[in-house]
Design a protein around this motif. Sequence first.
Motif, PDB file in Angstrom:
ATOM      1  N   ASN A  81      20.976  15.533   9.724  1.00  0.00           N
ATOM      2  CA  ASN A  81      22.309  15.747  10.300  1.00  0.00           C
ATOM      3  C   ASN A  81      23.378  14.852   9.692  1.00  0.00           C
ATOM      4  OD1 ASN A  81      21.431  17.760  12.002  1.00  0.00           O
ATOM      5  ND2 ASN A  81      20.907  16.337  13.638  1.00  0.00           N
ATOM      6  N   ASP A  82      23.005  13.677   9.204  1.00  0.00           N
ATOM      7  CA  ASP A  82      23.999  12.765   8.649  1.00  0.00           C
ATOM      8  C   ASP A  82      24.626  13.297   7.359  1.00  0.00           C
ATOM      9  OD1 ASP A  82      21.455  12.420   7.509  1.00  0.00           O
ATOM     10  OD2 ASP A  82      21.957  10.411   6.798  1.00  0.00           O
ATOM     11  N   GLU A  83      23.963  14.195   6.656  1.00  0.00           N
ATOM     12  CA  GLU A  83      24.516  14.747   5.414  1.00  0.00           C
ATOM     13  C   GLU A  83      25.665  15.722   5.679  1.00  0.00           C
ATOM     14  OE1 GLU A  83      21.607  16.377   2.776  1.00  0.00           O
ATOM     15  OE2 GLU A  83      20.411  14.536   2.758  1.00  0.00           O
ATOM     16  N   PHE A  84      25.716  16.276   6.878  1.00  0.00           N
ATOM     17  CA  PHE A  84      26.764  17.237   7.210  1.00  0.00           C
ATOM     18  C   PHE A  84      28.106  16.565   7.484  1.00  0.00           C
ATOM     19  CE2 PHE A  84      23.036  19.801   8.058  1.00  0.00           C
ATOM     20  CZ  PHE A  84      23.418  21.031   7.555  1.00  0.00           C
ATOM     21  N   SER A  85      28.108  15.273   7.722  1.00  0.00           N
ATOM     22  CA  SER A  85      29.344  14.583   8.078  1.00  0.00           C
ATOM     23  C   SER A  85      30.168  14.142   6.871  1.00  0.00           C
ATOM     24  CB  SER A  85      29.031  13.369   8.956  1.00  0.00           C
ATOM     25  OG  SER A  85      28.192  12.469   8.251  1.00  0.00           O
ATOM     26  N   ALA A  86      29.637  14.283   5.680  1.00  0.00           N
ATOM     27  CA  ALA A  86      30.385  13.889   4.479  1.00  0.00           C
ATOM     28  C   ALA A  86      31.628  14.778   4.331  1.00  0.00           C
ATOM     29  CB  ALA A  86      29.502  13.997   3.243  1.00  0.00           C
ATOM     30  N   ALA A  87      32.714  14.188   3.891  1.00  0.00           N
ATOM     31  CA  ALA A  87      33.997  14.897   3.820  1.00  0.00           C
ATOM     32  C   ALA A  87      33.985  16.047   2.820  1.00  0.00           C
ATOM     33  CB  ALA A  87      35.096  13.914   3.458  1.00  0.00           C
ATOM     34  N   ASN A  88      33.279  15.908   1.718  1.00  0.00           N
ATOM     35  CA  ASN A  88      33.289  16.941   0.683  1.00  0.00           C
ATOM     36  C   ASN A  88      32.122  17.921   0.795  1.00  0.00           C
ATOM     37  OD1 ASN A  88      31.311  15.151   0.002  1.00  0.00           O
ATOM     38  ND2 ASN A  88      31.860  14.990  -2.153  1.00  0.00           N
ATOM     39  N   THR A  89      31.413  17.906   1.894  1.00  0.00           N
ATOM     40  CA  THR A  89      30.249  18.772   2.069  1.00  0.00           C
ATOM     41  C   THR A  89      30.677  20.177   2.470  1.00  0.00           C
ATOM     42  OG1 THR A  89      28.928  16.890   2.773  1.00  0.00           O
ATOM     43  CG2 THR A  89      28.080  19.061   3.305  1.00  0.00           C
ATOM     44  N   GLN A  90      30.118  21.168   1.778  1.00  0.00           N
ATOM     45  CA  GLN A  90      30.357  22.564   2.124  1.00  0.00           C
ATOM     46  C   GLN A  90      29.078  23.132   2.730  1.00  0.00           C
ATOM     47  OE1 GLN A  90      31.567  24.503  -1.503  1.00  0.00           O
ATOM     48  NE2 GLN A  90      33.713  24.242  -0.970  1.00  0.00           N
ATOM     49  N   SER A  91      29.252  24.058   3.646  1.00  0.00           N
ATOM     50  CA  SER A  91      28.083  24.696   4.246  1.00  0.00           C
ATOM     51  C   SER A  91      27.537  25.762   3.298  1.00  0.00           C
ATOM     52  CB  SER A  91      28.449  25.336   5.587  1.00  0.00           C
ATOM     53  OG  SER A  91      29.266  26.464   5.378  1.00  0.00           O
ATOM     54  N   LEU A  92      26.308  26.165   3.533  1.00  0.00           N
ATOM     55  CA  LEU A  92      25.703  27.226   2.736  1.00  0.00           C
ATOM     56  C   LEU A  92      26.503  28.515   2.876  1.00  0.00           C
ATOM     57  CD1 LEU A  92      23.394  28.211   0.939  1.00  0.00           C
ATOM     58  CD2 LEU A  92      22.087  28.688   3.007  1.00  0.00           C
ATOM     59  N   ASP A  93      26.985  28.787   4.068  1.00  0.00           N
ATOM     60  CA  ASP A  93      27.790  29.988   4.289  1.00  0.00           C
ATOM     61  C   ASP A  93      29.048  29.980   3.423  1.00  0.00           C
ATOM     62  OD1 ASP A  93      26.025  30.960   6.200  1.00  0.00           O
ATOM     63  OD2 ASP A  93      27.110  30.046   7.862  1.00  0.00           O
ATOM     64  N   GLN A  94      29.716  28.837   3.334  1.00  0.00           N
ATOM     65  CA  GLN A  94      30.932  28.739   2.526  1.00  0.00           C
ATOM     66  C   GLN A  94      30.635  28.956   1.045  1.00  0.00           C
ATOM     67  OE1 GLN A  94      31.927  24.803   3.878  1.00  0.00           O
ATOM     68  NE2 GLN A  94      33.727  25.549   5.001  1.00  0.00           N
ATOM     69  N   ILE A  95      29.570  28.358   0.569  1.00  0.00           N
ATOM     70  CA  ILE A  95      29.217  28.487  -0.844  1.00  0.00           C
ATOM     71  C   ILE A  95      28.830  29.921  -1.178  1.00  0.00           C
ATOM     72  CG2 ILE A  95      27.501  27.798  -2.561  1.00  0.00           C
ATOM     73  CD1 ILE A  95      27.611  24.982  -1.282  1.00  0.00           C
ATOM     74  N   MET A  96      28.055  30.558  -0.314  1.00  0.00           N
ATOM     75  CA  MET A  96      27.646  31.944  -0.569  1.00  0.00           C
ATOM     76  C   MET A  96      28.824  32.902  -0.440  1.00  0.00           C
ATOM     77  SD  MET A  96      23.825  32.321   0.873  1.00  0.00           S
ATOM     78  CE  MET A  96      22.485  31.546  -0.011  1.00  0.00           C
ATOM     79  N   TYR A  97      29.732  32.623   0.472  1.00  0.00           N
ATOM     80  CA  TYR A  97      30.926  33.465   0.609  1.00  0.00           C
ATOM     81  C   TYR A  97      31.759  33.420  -0.668  1.00  0.00           C
ATOM     82  CZ  TYR A  97      35.319  35.315   2.374  1.00  0.00           C
ATOM     83  OH  TYR A  97      36.455  36.066   2.541  1.00  0.00           O
ATOM     84  N   LYS A  98      31.922  32.223  -1.225  1.00  0.00           N
ATOM     85  CA  LYS A  98      32.672  32.093  -2.479  1.00  0.00           C
ATOM     86  C   LYS A  98      31.987  32.849  -3.614  1.00  0.00           C
ATOM     87  CE  LYS A  98      34.861  27.663  -1.584  1.00  0.00           C
ATOM     88  NZ  LYS A  98      34.921  26.244  -1.954  1.00  0.00           N
ATOM     89  N   ALA A  99      30.655  32.758  -3.678  1.00  0.00           N
ATOM     90  CA  ALA A  99      29.915  33.457  -4.736  1.00  0.00           C
ATOM     91  C   ALA A  99      30.039  34.968  -4.586  1.00  0.00           C
ATOM     92  CB  ALA A  99      28.450  33.034  -4.710  1.00  0.00           C
TER      93      ALA A  99
END
Length: 112
Positions: A81-99
């Motif tokens: 869970n701590d990896e999700f709090s980084a400011a520049n972190t994108q979710s898998l949904d966001q990355i796949m939506y862009k692709a």
Amino acid sequence: KFEADCMSIQIVYNSIGNPELMAGHQRAGDREQLCPNLGYLYPDCYEAIKKATNFDMLKDGVKAFEEYREMLKDVPDPSKNDEFSAANTQSLDQIMYKAMSKKASMAFEQEF
């Protein structure tokens, strides 16, 4: 095929770290029902990702496909869970939506 693969990857990704979905017999059955039986990952990599119990196993399951490997390298581990709090972190949904958006927009680049 790309959308089916994205759906399979998202199903496995979202179930990692979820205690209710990680029971061995339940995990395999639920993923079998939810993951589509088509795409570039099916059938060769399908079994490997379906059996993934952690994020590294999921990444190993798609390592033969550079596009999916690149998408997963920028995504945080769902069990940490701590990896999700980084400011520049994108979710898998966001990355796949862009692709998917990029693939759709490329279809309209050629003139008739």
